[in-house]
Design an enzyme around this catalytic site. Structure first.
Site, short mmCIF file in Angstrom:
data_model
loop_
_atom_site.label_atom_id
_atom_site.label_comp_id
_atom_site.label_asym_id
_atom_site.label_seq_id
_atom_site.Cartn_x
_atom_site.Cartn_y
_atom_site.Cartn_z
N HIS A 142 0.82 -1.22 0.00
CA HIS A 142 0.00 0.00 0.00
C HIS A 142 0.85 1.27 0.00
CE1 HIS A 142 0.57 -1.23 4.27
NE2 HIS A 142 0.94 0.02 4.39
N TYR B 30 17.82 1.62 1.85
CA TYR B 30 18.08 0.98 0.56
C TYR B 30 19.16 1.72 -0.22
CZ TYR B 30 13.45 -0.54 1.93
OH TYR B 30 12.37 -1.01 2.65
#
Length: 426
Positions: free
Chosen positions: A171, A258
């Site tokens: 989501h 990341y």
């Protein structure tokens, strides 16, 4: 239209309730059965009582069943939704605590990085058990919907090794779109059209149009920097937007794990952090590998899920995604084979781990994590004795550290008081 949806891990009470009510917003889905299954009989009882009240209060024909027998819940199911966390908060604490000893300060640790990789090692054998049951007892052509992290690894394993029709759901995209609409002054997020593509938690808004007008980088940067809240909360995302030319779907702190450039030193962390469909690529994104699990626009119609093909990511976005894809691939193969050497290589190649730790530190850290989580890692049982032996002789130094931007641990009572105060203030 009557069919059966099975939810594995339904004992996650709040999540299952929201999922249940969202599905029932579609009128055609109301005359169906929800089959709930979980290891916790206590939690199953709680969630079934809650869902029964929802059904009764709204006069719905929906049927809710609950069982700890997973195969019984999956029997005849057309859709199977997984929202499991193997090892629960106990294992998750080690996902964060142990890497901190080696200087690796994760924000969430649930997708890649050391914590996300070990999370995948715990989840993947269980995911493959789910797939076996789906093949044997679910409805013909049943679709497996993975709604649990690490999204890409779970989905990759289910498709490549579980041999089940699988789609991963996340989501995250919607929240980024809402931010963009807000900073651009849209009256509603429906005024914003966008194309978003990449991999899970590294997805990029590669085309933005407000009421049909194309939005460029400079206008978007100026809008975010002028916003009184997002200019402070999303400093890292704004910096990436300036350098890459596109906005990321992922939240400020999560995105930072990341990208190795923002969390490699404690002083850098405090500088930046304040106290759709996931399927196999198969040519959808032209400059990512065919076997990668990508997150990209898709359309659902009577023929199923159809992906918009021929998307090319900006080169910097593709390069960043590739770093994670290679780690994900090795992690999945390690989880299936129980190859601890391959697991260590996967962790070594993680961008943040590689920016912070030496190979010797990575080898010891993985040994420590595998030993600490052995009860949830049956595929590594053969490797645990040797790992313990290596740990007893290791000279690699570690430290006890809470991290550069960590919130204090709070009790349930403190969380409730904080929620009540926010509600009263708002």
């Amino acid at each position: 239209m009557s069919f059966k949806i099975a939810i594995i891990g339904a004992g996650s009470v709040g999540f299952t309730k929201k999922l249940f009510t969202d599905i029932l917003c579609v009128p055609e889905f109301r005359d169906i059965e929800f089959a709930l299954t979980d290891l916790s009989e206590h939690n199953l009882g709680m969630i079934k009582a809650i869902l029964d009240k929802v059904v009764e209060a709204n006069g719905l024909p929906t049927r809710v069943t609950a069982t700890t027998d997973r195969r019984k819940a999956l029997d005849g199911a057309r859709y199977i939704i997984s929202c499991v966390r193997v090892g629960g908060l106990e294992a998750y604490a080690d996902d964060i605590r142990i890497p901190l000893k080696y200087g690796i300060d994760q924000c969430v640790g649930d997708t890649i990085c050391a914590g996300g990789i070990l999370y995948g090692q715990r989840n993947i054998p269980v995911i493959l058990d789910f797939c076996k049951d789906i093949r044997e007892v679910a409805a013909t052509g049943a679709k497996f919907l993975n709604y649990a992290n690490p999204m890409a690894m779970n989905t990759w394993a289910a498709i490549a090794y579980g041999k089940v029709d699988t789609v991963g759901l996340c989501h995250g995209v919607q929240h980024g779109a809402e931010q963009i609409a807000e900073v651009l002054g849209a009256k509603s997020r429906h005024e914003l059209d966008y194309v978003c593509s990449g991999i899970n938690h590294q997805t990029w808004f590669i085309d933005l149009r407000l009421n049909g007008r194309k939005i460029g980088k400079d206008e978007l940067v100026a809008a975010f920097e002028a916003h009184p809240v997002y200019s402070q909360q999303e400093k890292l995302r704004i910096d990436v937007l300036k350098r890459f030319g596109v906005y990321s779907t992922e939240s400020n702190g999560h995105l930072s794990e990341y990208l190795p450039w923002y969390r490699k030193r404690p002083d850098e962390i405090t500088r930046w952090i304040d106290s759709h469909f996931n399927v196999r690529n198969n040519g959808v994104i032209t400059n990512l590998p065919q076997d990668a699990i990508i997150e990209s626009p898709g359309f659902v119609d009577r023929f199923g899920i159809n992906m918009a093909a021929g998307i090319t990511l900006p080169e910097a976005c593709a390069a960043t995604c590739m770093s994670s894809i290679n780690v994900q691939r090795m992690s999945v193969h390690a989880a299936v084979s129980g190859d601890i050497d391959l697991l260590k290589l996967a962790v070594l190649h993680d961008p943040l781990v590689g920016a912070v730790s030496t190979p010797e530190e990575v080898w010891q850290m993985v040994d420590e994590m595998v030993v600490a989580q052995a009860q949830w890692l049956p595929q590594y049982a053969h490797a645990v004795p040797a790992a313990k032996e290596r740990l007893s002789k290791s000279a690699v130094k570690t430290r006890e550290w809470a991290g550069a931007a960590r919130r204090n641990v709070r009790s349930i009572e403190e969380l409730r008081a904080e929620k009540a105060a926010l509600k009263q203030a708002g």
